[in-house]
Design a protein around this motif. Sequence first.
Motif: not given
Length: 421
Positions: A122-143
């Motif tokens: 599965t691929v989440v488009p970059q524009e739908f993610t959020k980069t956190l302060a520690d470098g991890r990326v956040e993927v919203p639920a239900g997307l």
Amino acid sequence: MSTIAEIAAQLQGYDPQALSAEDVGEFLARLVAPVDETESVGVFDALGRVLAEDLVSPISVPPHDNSAMDGFALAGAQLVRGALQLEVVGTALAGKAWQGEVRSGQCVKIMTGAIMPAGLDTVVPQEFTKTLADGRVEVPAGLLQPGDNRRHKGEDLMEGRPALHAGERLGPAACGLIASLGIAQVPVRRRLRVAYFSTGDEILSLGEPPREGAVYDSNRYTVHGLLTRLGCEVIDLGVVRDEPAKLEQAFRDAAARADAIITSGGVSVGEADFTKAMMKKLGDVAFWRIAMRPGRPMAVGKIGESVLFGLPGNPVAVMVTFLAFVRPALLRMMGARVTAPVYLKAKSVEAMRKKPGRTEYQRGTVVRTEDGALEVRTTGNQGSGVLSSMVQANGLIVLHHDQGNVAPGELVDVMMFDGAV
């Protein structure tokens, strides 16, 4: 090969003096046959050619599961947890497989077209993610759903299966598809050779001075253009005068060199020339009166091994009979698959008078209105000698054999010119 009489005997109700447009198409389909010879051409030279055999894909396209987006690749099973915060453990670039290992809670940054890393689907488009302060990326639920934005191996073409079938007339997309398979040479039918000449003492060639009662030959140039658009090899025999010796020489020359012969003029009832007599002398020819407008007179048959199409002399009638009858017949001779014509439906903006019992082809212009509807209007004077109305038109309004008057707002069929004229 069947004679004119044999074909006529196969058609129920055949009457050469009152032939419907549908009967003409059926007759010609029985008269012509594809050329046998084939050749191999490069992809750049394949445009417009007819594929001679099925083209089997030597590879799968795409060759691997890959990303349809720039984004982050992950294991879709994790999506049941709701929102995700994932560690980025590498980057997968197009053209090179990423070799690392990805565990639960991790993802890989991935570019469009890059091979999907093992275990990721599965691929989440970059524009739908959020980069956190520690470098991890956040993927919203239900997307996302598992498998989103992944192209599967062979989803376009699978190795060992036909990618294109014999009889396909190759367009730009087909040429690109062939190249995508790594195929450099394409098996095609050879080009159809078509000889053309105009007849009549009243016809002037370009360069001749005007004279009373004479007209310059436009048919030579419209037919040449129509044949060139079709991809034929055109043999131009110019204008042939109404003299038996010259006509006989032209027909014999054409039959010796071409798969098909097209003439214009000399096929109407009461024509004061020798064209019809020479057709009868040299070949197996039928002379028709077709229930159509424009273009009622037409001759068809064989001279030697060449198929003959004798068209009327008026410029618009020549183009209409070519588009309605000759073009489909030539496509069959080229080996192309011929299907029923695809008409565009458009709303007539004007009333059109029409008697049932013949097919009418009126020059029309189709436009799209502000509300998105398609409308068509005639180009005015529909005389068979008014060639300027063909220039103004982008299609032929086809009023069918049993159809009557057309009221404003009524839908009509339109044979669009795009790609043919």
